[in-house]
Design a protein around this motif. Structure first.
Motif, short mmCIF file in Angstrom:
data_model
loop_
_atom_site.label_atom_id
_atom_site.label_comp_id
_atom_site.label_asym_id
_atom_site.label_seq_id
_atom_site.Cartn_x
_atom_site.Cartn_y
_atom_site.Cartn_z
N ARG A 195 0.83 -1.20 0.00
CA ARG A 195 0.00 0.00 0.00
C ARG A 195 0.86 1.25 0.00
O ARG A 195 0.50 2.26 -0.60
CB ARG A 195 -0.91 0.00 1.23
N LYS A 196 2.01 1.17 0.65
CA LYS A 196 2.90 2.32 0.71
C LYS A 196 3.37 2.71 -0.68
O LYS A 196 3.42 3.90 -1.02
CB LYS A 196 4.10 2.01 1.61
N LYS A 197 3.69 1.72 -1.52
CA LYS A 197 4.13 2.01 -2.89
C LYS A 197 3.01 2.66 -3.69
O LYS A 197 3.25 3.62 -4.43
CB LYS A 197 4.59 0.72 -3.56
N ASN A 198 1.80 2.13 -3.54
CA ASN A 198 0.65 2.71 -4.26
C ASN A 198 0.36 4.12 -3.76
O ASN A 198 0.03 5.02 -4.55
CB ASN A 198 -0.59 1.83 -4.08
N LEU A 199 0.47 4.30 -2.45
CA LEU A 199 0.21 5.61 -1.88
C LEU A 199 1.28 6.62 -2.28
O LEU A 199 0.99 7.81 -2.45
CB LEU A 199 0.16 5.51 -0.35
N GLN A 200 2.51 6.16 -2.46
CA GLN A 200 3.57 7.05 -2.90
C GLN A 200 3.27 7.56 -4.31
O GLN A 200 3.49 8.74 -4.60
CB GLN A 200 4.92 6.34 -2.86
N THR A 201 2.77 6.67 -5.16
CA THR A 201 2.40 7.07 -6.51
C THR A 201 1.26 8.07 -6.49
O THR A 201 1.31 9.11 -7.18
CB THR A 201 1.99 5.84 -7.35
N PHE A 202 0.23 7.76 -5.69
CA PHE A 202 -0.90 8.67 -5.58
C PHE A 202 -0.47 9.99 -4.94
O PHE A 202 -0.92 11.07 -5.35
CB PHE A 202 -2.01 8.02 -4.74
N GLY A 203 0.41 9.89 -3.95
CA GLY A 203 0.88 11.09 -3.26
C GLY A 203 1.66 12.01 -4.19
O GLY A 203 1.53 13.24 -4.11
#
Length: 225
Positions: A195-203
């Motif tokens: 989730r952290k990787k996906n959130l980094q992209t979204f962030g």
């Protein structure tokens, strides 16, 4: 509750929660302000609704002010605590090799954004408080302006190149602040690696699109004044 805020984890969680609230507010604020580019009349209508709605004015607005103050105070506290916690062994590590300058110096972008918020309050919030709560004028109108006054006030502020430049610079710093803060907030809440990787992209997308949107609004009104 006092013990919660005294702990490192508690402070980080509180910081993250206030960040989530402020990021949601930024998105909502951008959504309303972008209307000034595409439909001044709609912008006026929505601004008047938000400016006279009792729930917004007497419930949500105080929460927003508290969140802003809390976020910055907690940020300064965390920075002080982190500086005190740094040891010689930590200093031997090459922090620049593992993180950006902005991620290691969030305090500077935070101070820049705080100064911008003060300018923004002077430009818009303080005059609104004076008009509505001191003068008692909730009509949303202004002498010499047909209909509501909000669009005219916005355009007037963005006629000054120095003010526009300050806004653009502040939102650039906000973008860098969000680029690190977005992922950091979710990490503080215990986001998993995937989730952290996906959130980094979204962030990253959020930290570019939202500040760029505000910059576009300021430049649009300045160039079309």
């Amino acid at each position: 509750m006092g013990g919660f805020f005294k702990s490192s984890i508690g402070r980080k969680v509180a910081m993250a929660l206030s960040a989530f609230f402020l990021m949601f507010f930024l998105l909502q604020h951008l959504t309303i302000n972008i209307l000034s580019v595409f439909s001044p009349d709609t912008f006026n209508e929505v601004s008047h609704f938000m400016g006279t709605n009792p729930v917004v004015q007497f419930a949500l607005q105080p929460v927003l002010i508290f969140a802003v103050v809390f976020h910055f105070v907690m940020g300064f506290i965390l920075e002080i605590k982190n500086n005190k916690a740094r040891t010689v062994s930590y200093a031997k590590n090459n922090g620049a090799a593992n993180s950006s300058w902005f991620s290691r110096n969030m305090i500077f972008s935070g101070i820049t954004i705080l100064l911008f918020i003060i300018l923004h309050f002077i430009d818009f919030w303080f005059p609104e408080i004076n008009t509505k709560f001191i003068q008692g004028d909730w009509s949303g109108t202004m002498a010499g302006v047909d209909g509501f006054r909000y669009y005219e006030e916005l355009v007037h502020k963005f006629a000054d190149p120095l003010r526009v430049g300050a806004y653009v610079l502040a939102f650039v710093f906000l973008g860098f602040h969000l680029a690190h803060g977005f992922a950091s907030a979710f990490q503080s809440m215990g986001a998993s690696t995937i989730r952290k990787k996906n959130l980094q992209t979204f962030g990253k997308a959020y930290s570019i699109i939202v500040p760029a949107g505000f910059i576009f609004i300021a430049l649009y009104h300045y160039l079309n004044h």
